[in-house]
Motif scaffolding. Structure first.
Motif, PDB file in Angstrom:
ATOM      1  N   LEU A 143       0.417  -1.501   0.598  1.00 16.54           N
ATOM      2  CA  LEU A 143      -0.391   0.027   0.233  1.00 16.54           C
ATOM      3  C   LEU A 143       0.691   1.315  -0.065  1.00 16.54           C
ATOM      4  N   ARG A 144       1.870   1.274   0.391  1.00 14.08           N
ATOM      5  CA  ARG A 144       2.959   2.392   0.756  1.00 14.08           C
ATOM      6  C   ARG A 144       3.317   2.704  -0.482  1.00 14.08           C
ATOM      7  N   THR A 145       3.833   1.684  -1.330  1.00  9.95           N
ATOM      8  CA  THR A 145       4.069   1.883  -2.872  1.00  9.95           C
ATOM      9  C   THR A 145       2.910   2.387  -3.721  1.00  9.95           C
ATOM     10  N   PHE A 146       2.214   2.278  -3.528  1.00  9.42           N
ATOM     11  CA  PHE A 146       1.215   2.385  -4.509  1.00  9.42           C
ATOM     12  C   PHE A 146       0.230   3.955  -3.987  1.00  9.42           C
ATOM     13  N   TRP A 147       0.244   4.546  -3.064  1.00  3.68           N
ATOM     14  CA  TRP A 147       0.723   5.445  -2.530  1.00  3.68           C
ATOM     15  C   TRP A 147       1.309   7.160  -2.837  1.00  3.68           C
ATOM     16  N   ASP A 148       2.524   6.289  -2.303  1.00  4.79           N
ATOM     17  CA  ASP A 148       3.603   6.932  -3.389  1.00  4.79           C
ATOM     18  C   ASP A 148       3.605   7.278  -3.717  1.00  4.79           C
ATOM     19  N   ALA A 149       3.816   6.307  -5.166  1.00  2.00           N
ATOM     20  CA  ALA A 149       3.667   6.826  -6.709  1.00  2.00           C
ATOM     21  C   ALA A 149       2.384   7.551  -7.220  1.00  2.00           C
ATOM     22  N   LEU A 151       0.894   9.626  -4.854  1.00  2.00           N
ATOM     23  CA  LEU A 151       0.833  11.009  -4.435  1.00  2.00           C
ATOM     24  C   LEU A 151       1.769  12.054  -5.408  1.00  2.00           C
ATOM     25  N   ALA A 152       2.954  11.047  -5.332  1.00  2.00           N
ATOM     26  CA  ALA A 152       4.193  11.690  -6.747  1.00  2.00           C
ATOM     27  C   ALA A 152       2.524  12.165  -7.874  1.00  2.00           C
ATOM     28  N   LEU A 153       2.082  11.365  -8.492  1.00  2.00           N
ATOM     29  CA  LEU A 153       0.868  12.002  -9.507  1.00  2.00           C
ATOM     30  C   LEU A 153       0.191  13.017  -9.305  1.00  2.00           C
ATOM     31  N   ASP A 154      -0.366  12.955  -8.426  1.00  2.00           N
ATOM     32  CA  ASP A 154      -1.641  13.400  -7.522  1.00  2.00           C
ATOM     33  C   ASP A 154      -1.492  13.942  -6.131  1.00  2.00           C
ATOM     34  N   SER A 155      -1.148  15.493  -6.121  1.00  2.00           N
ATOM     35  CA  SER A 155      -1.055  15.895  -4.449  1.00  2.00           C
ATOM     36  C   SER A 155      -2.790  15.107  -4.008  1.00  2.00           C
ATOM     37  N   GLY A 156      -3.219  15.072  -4.790  1.00  2.00           N
ATOM     38  CA  GLY A 156      -5.122  15.127  -3.545  1.00  2.00           C
ATOM     39  C   GLY A 156      -4.990  13.317  -3.724  1.00  2.00           C
ATOM     40  N   ALA A 157      -4.198  12.386  -3.909  1.00  2.00           N
ATOM     41  CA  ALA A 157      -4.665  11.308  -3.811  1.00  2.00           C
ATOM     42  C   ALA A 157      -5.212  10.417  -2.300  1.00  2.00           C
ATOM     43  N   ARG A 223      -4.370   8.211 -16.995  1.00  2.00           N
ATOM     44  CA  ARG A 223      -2.997   8.247 -15.206  1.00  2.00           C
ATOM     45  C   ARG A 223      -2.487   6.959 -14.949  1.00  2.00           C
ATOM     46  N   ARG A 224      -4.242   5.901 -15.122  1.00  2.00           N
ATOM     47  CA  ARG A 224      -3.441   4.746 -14.726  1.00  2.00           C
ATOM     48  C   ARG A 224      -2.690   4.223 -14.874  1.00  2.00           C
ATOM     49  N   ALA A 225      -1.866   4.229 -16.395  1.00  2.00           N
ATOM     50  CA  ALA A 225      -1.151   4.137 -17.354  1.00  2.00           C
ATOM     51  C   ALA A 225       0.357   4.897 -16.380  1.00  2.00           C
ATOM     52  N   ALA A 226       0.402   5.688 -16.423  1.00  2.00           N
ATOM     53  CA  ALA A 226       1.547   6.474 -15.231  1.00  2.00           C
ATOM     54  C   ALA A 226       1.478   6.438 -14.041  1.00  2.00           C
ATOM     55  N   LEU A 227       0.201   5.824 -12.978  1.00  2.00           N
ATOM     56  CA  LEU A 227       0.979   5.337 -12.178  1.00  2.00           C
ATOM     57  C   LEU A 227       0.860   3.705 -11.923  1.00  2.00           C
ATOM     58  N   ARG A 228       1.130   3.083 -12.947  1.00  2.00           N
ATOM     59  CA  ARG A 228       1.718   1.616 -12.878  1.00  2.00           C
ATOM     60  C   ARG A 228       2.813   1.948 -13.060  1.00  2.00           C
ATOM     61  N   GLN A 233       9.125   1.881 -11.294  1.00  2.00           N
ATOM     62  CA  GLN A 233       9.930   2.059 -10.685  1.00  2.00           C
ATOM     63  C   GLN A 233      10.218   1.999  -9.178  1.00  2.00           C
ATOM     64  N   ARG A 234       9.026   2.408  -8.994  1.00  2.00           N
ATOM     65  CA  ARG A 234       9.737   2.592  -6.979  1.00  2.00           C
ATOM     66  C   ARG A 234       9.613   1.432  -6.323  1.00  2.00           C
ATOM     67  N   LEU A 235       8.880   0.100  -6.790  1.00  2.00           N
ATOM     68  CA  LEU A 235       9.627  -1.283  -6.564  1.00  2.00           C
ATOM     69  C   LEU A 235      10.832  -1.472  -7.408  1.00  2.00           C
ATOM     70  N   GLY A 236      12.358  -0.641  -8.064  1.00  2.00           N
ATOM     71  CA  GLY A 236      12.968  -1.345  -8.587  1.00  2.00           C
ATOM     72  C   GLY A 236      12.981  -2.307 -10.419  1.00  2.00           C
ATOM     73  N   ASP A 237      11.764  -1.809 -10.478  1.00  2.00           N
ATOM     74  CA  ASP A 237      11.777  -2.866 -12.007  1.00  2.00           C
ATOM     75  C   ASP A 237      12.565  -3.697 -12.213  1.00  2.00           C
ATOM     76  N   PRO A 238      11.175  -4.808 -11.068  1.00  2.00           N
ATOM     77  CA  PRO A 238      11.874  -6.187 -10.678  1.00  2.00           C
ATOM     78  C   PRO A 238      11.118  -7.191 -12.408  1.00  2.00           C
ATOM     79  N   ASP A 239      12.233  -7.807 -12.273  1.00  2.00           N
ATOM     80  CA  ASP A 239      12.192  -8.909 -13.523  1.00  2.00           C
ATOM     81  C   ASP A 239      11.928 -10.419 -12.875  1.00  2.00           C
TER      82      ASP A 239
END
Ligand code: SAM
Length: 257
Positions: A143-149, A151-157, A223-228, A233-239
């Motif tokens: 949840l923290r990763t999702f909300w930090d992402a 907030l980075a795109l939408d300060s009102g999230a 906007r959903r694609a940008a959030l994805r 990126q915040r997860l370190g682009d996991p492979d």
């Protein structure tokens, strides 16, 4: 209604954590085999099933206001007494159970004092009321990763760290003391969930479960694609496969003799 959803959608999103958390929440207040236990806000039944394995299904009752979830729990644990309803008005008489547990529910009650007060009412003197809620501000990585992402795109999230009131041990302790419970103690419960790959992390948000899922569904496709992408990126682009840890704050208290 972000909980008017299927067990499949819930399990992909939160059930993979709830299944791990359930045995820890059962152990924390020392629920014993043979105890009669109420699971409040049972969802699709992670905790109900774990309780049934520990105390016997005939000793378990469960309740949830989501019809789909109450039905899923009744199917998952057929011998349990599963009811449709909310914590604020429990359909059992006083002193019905040895323990009441609420896993990841207190923040969703419309009146937490009334909801936990009702949990106390249906527990016998000397019995236990316990619950846990996520550490939304840091320890719940998914949840923290999702909300930090977000907030980075939408300060009102609507970051759950701000919208969820019972998000630390002190607030839970105060609530437990306020409804008259004794010998109140808190602790951290830490679990881990596995993901096959990034899509296994992202797709469950698009199922619309809970506040994060509802926010995700509210976004237009761009906007959903940008959030994805921001989450990736915040997860370190996991492979490939990865795991995320999640901390919940737990509280327990005793009903006065
Ligand atoms: C995050 S889910 C947790 C479900 C389950 N306890 C678990 O651990 O998977 C929150 C649950 O609280 C339920 N809920 C919402 N308001 C409630 C209320 N007033 N009383 C009881 N449960 C409620 C929802 O329907 C949902 O099933």
């Amino acid at each position: 209604m972000s909980f008017a959803t299927s067990r499949k959608a819930y399990d992909a999103f939160m059930g993979r954590y709830a299944d791990q958390l359930a045995p820890l929440l059962i152990a924390f207040p020392g629920v014993e085999p043979g105890d009669s236990v109420l699971d409040v806000g049972c969802g699709p039944g992670s905790l109900t099933e774990a309780l049934a394995a520990h105390v016997g299904a005939e000793n378990v009752a469960a309740i949830d206001p989501s019809e789909q979830f109450a039905t899923a729990t009744a199917e998952r644990v057929p011998a349990a007494d599963v009811q449709l309803g909310a914590s604020e008005s429990l359909p059992w008489p006083d002193d019905s159970f040895d323990a009441a547990l609420a896993q990841l529910v207190v923040n969703f009650m419309s009146d937490a004092d009334a909801g936990v007060g009702e949990m106390r009412r249906v527990i016998r003197p000397g019995g236990t009321v316990a619950a846990c809620t996520w550490d939304y501000s840091g320890g719940m990585t998914m949840l923290r990763t999702f909300w930090d992402a977000a907030l980075a795109l939408d300060s009102g999230a609507p970051d759950e760290a701000g919208t969820m009131h019972f998000n630390d041990p002190d607030k839970l302790r105060e609530l437990w003391l306020r409804v008259g419970l004794e010998a109140v103690e808190t602790d951290a419960l830490v679990v881990e969930a596995s993901y096959r790959d990034f899509d296994d992390f992202w797709e469950p948000f698009t199922g619309g479960v809970g506040p994060a899922g509802a926010y995700c569904l509210s976004l237009d496709p761009d906007r959903r694609a940008a959030l994805r992408e921001e989450c990736r990126q915040r997860l370190g682009d996991p492979d490939g496969a990865f795991t995320l840890s999640a901390t919940a704050w737990a509280v327990k208290g005793r009903v006065a003799d």
